[in-house]
Design an enzyme around this catalytic site. Sequence first.
Site, mmCIF file in Angstrom:
data_model
loop_
_atom_site.group_PDB
_atom_site.id
_atom_site.type_symbol
_atom_site.label_atom_id
_atom_site.label_comp_id
_atom_site.label_asym_id
_atom_site.label_seq_id
_atom_site.Cartn_x
_atom_site.Cartn_y
_atom_site.Cartn_z
ATOM 1 N N CYS A 192 -8.517 -0.692 10.692
ATOM 2 C CA CYS A 192 -8.582 -2.046 11.248
ATOM 3 C C CYS A 192 -8.291 -2.031 12.745
ATOM 4 C CB CYS A 192 -7.623 -2.971 10.505
ATOM 5 S SG CYS A 192 -5.908 -2.798 11.017
ATOM 6 N N GLU A 228 10.801 9.516 -10.278
ATOM 7 C CA GLU A 228 9.961 9.207 -11.439
ATOM 8 C C GLU A 228 9.649 10.527 -12.126
ATOM 9 O OE1 GLU A 228 6.485 6.958 -10.308
ATOM 10 O OE2 GLU A 228 7.644 5.644 -8.997
ATOM 11 N N GLU A 239 5.811 5.270 -2.664
ATOM 12 C CA GLU A 239 4.728 6.245 -2.513
ATOM 13 C C GLU A 239 3.734 5.882 -1.410
ATOM 14 O OE1 GLU A 239 2.856 7.035 -6.290
ATOM 15 O OE2 GLU A 239 4.417 8.446 -6.840
ATOM 16 N N TYR A 247 -0.983 1.886 -20.178
ATOM 17 C CA TYR A 247 -1.060 3.187 -20.849
ATOM 18 C C TYR A 247 -0.056 4.206 -20.301
ATOM 19 C CZ TYR A 247 -5.574 2.111 -23.107
ATOM 20 O OH TYR A 247 -6.584 1.597 -23.871
ATOM 21 N N ARG A 297 -2.412 -2.796 -5.674
ATOM 22 C CA ARG A 297 -1.182 -2.721 -4.879
ATOM 23 C C ARG A 297 -1.459 -1.879 -3.635
ATOM 24 N NH1 ARG A 297 2.438 1.660 -8.428
ATOM 25 N NH2 ARG A 297 0.779 3.212 -8.499
HETATM 26 C C1 GLA Z 1 3.345 6.354 -9.231
HETATM 27 C C2 GLA Z 1 4.089 5.082 -8.878
HETATM 28 C C3 GLA Z 1 4.561 4.314 -10.048
HETATM 29 C C4 GLA Z 1 3.565 4.342 -11.148
HETATM 30 C C5 GLA Z 1 3.195 5.746 -11.512
HETATM 31 C C6 GLA Z 1 2.222 5.832 -12.652
HETATM 32 O O1 GLA Z 1 4.112 7.452 -9.288
HETATM 33 O O2 GLA Z 1 5.159 5.300 -8.000
HETATM 34 O O3 GLA Z 1 4.797 3.003 -9.648
HETATM 35 O O4 GLA Z 1 2.443 3.665 -10.718
HETATM 36 O O5 GLA Z 1 2.621 6.338 -10.406
HETATM 37 O O6 GLA Z 1 0.935 5.488 -12.275
HETATM 38 ZN ZN ZN Z 2 -4.776 -1.179 9.817
#
Ligand code: GLA
Ligand code: ZN
Length: 666
Positions: free
Chosen positions: A153, A307, A142, A357, A103
Amino acid sequence: MLIGADYYPEHWPASRWETDAAMMEQAGLTVVRLAEFAWAKLEPEEGVYDFSWLDQALAVLSAHGIRAVLGTPTAAPPKWLMDRYEGMYNVDGYGRKRGFGSRRHYCFNSPDYQNAARRIAAAMGAHYKNHPAVLGWQIDNEFGCHNDEVCYCEHCRREFVRWLKIKYATVEELNRAWGTVFWSQTYRSFDEVILPGYAQCDGENGRNFCHNPGLLLDYMRCRTDNICAFLQMQVDALRQAGSRQPVTHNFMGTYDRIDYFKLAKGVDFVSWDNYIRHQWQAYPFEEAALAHETMRGLKKKKFWVMEQQSGPAGWSVMGDTPRPGQLRLWSWQAYAHGAQAIVYFRWRACLFGAEQYWHGILDYDGVPRRRYREVAQTAGELTRIDTLLSGGMPVNETALIKSYDNAFSHRFQPHNPKFDYNALLLSYYEGLVRNGVSCDVRSIDDDLSPYKLIILPAFQLLTTPMAKKLEDYVSRGGQVVVSFRSGAREWNNQMTERTLPGLLRDLAGVTVTEFNSIFYGEPIAVQGPHMAATASIWCDLLEPDTAECYARYAGDYCEGTAAITVNCYGKGKAWYVGCDLDKDGMAVLLGDILKGAGIAPPVRGLPDGVEAVLWKQENGRKALFLLNHAKTPAVIPASSFSCNLLTGEPVSGEWTLGGYETAVLG
Ligand code: GLA
Ligand code: ZN
């Protein structure tokens, strides 16, 4: 107060949603975050939108009194999109495309990506602008979490050139600011400017930090502006579509490769992701506290935890399972430092995907057990106390100054392999906690007048107006603490030619005659009437001009030389701390500084591991949170507080706070 969970209805059959929503309601959860990675389900093909499943999930949830923050899904661009346009992938410092399969694989500056992001944000905005269960938006997810704050790039280079032209107007000015005369790096036009990617001196496993320091610093500043623009573009798209719901982004606590003070300007409220122990890190409670304070400091108001860790966590290996009581304790800590919503990540562990996990409140089988019961208990307690204390806020008399410009500069050239800017800030914060107080986190640009004490560790990039601001603050009676490297550089990252501590020399009343980066050598003792400490990273050798000596080095060639000084300046005092200090030394020093500044802890003599957070309520009365981060009971000394609002029991004299327990004293 809102309590909730990060929920992924798209990972489960629709037939399960009702069970989940009912269990959430039963536990007192009233908010979920949804859809932040669901682009491929929301727009399965270009321009073809399918909101039906999300509408249905919202209907099920809202029937149970649960509202949602919706994520714009731009952290996970789908395959069709990445295949459709050229040049949207993030490119690393070696010129390699960081491809599909995880991602955040996109470039903030790609016009095609920006268009796609704008379109999906606008479509979601138009669809959900009047939805009663949608209480806000999270933009993307994030920024920077997979080193994607940088990209090398050609779009990014062009954007950097544009940014530099605005900043410097002429290329001569840029050459001067960066000192490109060094190694014949002079640019004849802005268009020749490079990005600080892989270079000859990096060797085979380089970190790309051998570039010109002025270039490196401006590149990071530009990246923050690029990311802010990307966020703003999505906010504008939502607004133009008619959505008035507030927006946030989930920040990452003490992360310092984006200037969070700037990023926070683009959101209505700050939220952040708090993982205390997982595959890659386990942080001490002081670090979580400092992160909460930083998040509250960005907008100087309460924030969300978007989170909050709720189970064992990792991708390929797992960190320890939170022990009974820890989820509750971490939640109380967040609340005490100013969280107005706590959203647990995640509702239920996923059966598939890279985060199999990374557990949630429920395990794979979806059966409510201990962690579910603990969350439910916490939700009930927090809601009750929040009603009692509503309108209250943490209050601090000390401010710790965080500078992202300085963080960038230190990261490229940390002076010493053991030096870390964040770790130095943390060592000061830990010293405050050891003395029973917390602090606000502020930018140097903020109003500092409410504070009795401000602390600016290793503030090396410094401007004349900033130095003047500190002088004014101290002459009016404030106390300031600066440390080694403060004042050592100009704002453009060049070294200052002023005698150190540069622009702070008058204020500190001290001259740095020499410094020693303790690299191969032994730690050096630092001694004073109250102190027997050790420096193991850095020693400034000080010659007091008008200052008095507080502690001296003992041993090695600097024997007897001043290490820490204090200078009376106007009505206030300026402390100069020429070295790093071990934990005990820092606690002693800060104890003396706090005392001199007239800052008394709300409870004296708290045992180690017990954190105190003081609040002022709307009616002017104080409340005190005591958090015992140890698993064993702690003896709490007598104080002026008479009741534990959490249990309803009176407190008097010495009393015991259980392991992982919290008390809310009033
Ligand atoms: C980050 C991301 C979440 C998830 C957690 C756990 O905080 O925002 O989407 O991926 O880590 O890895
Ligand atoms: Zn770029």
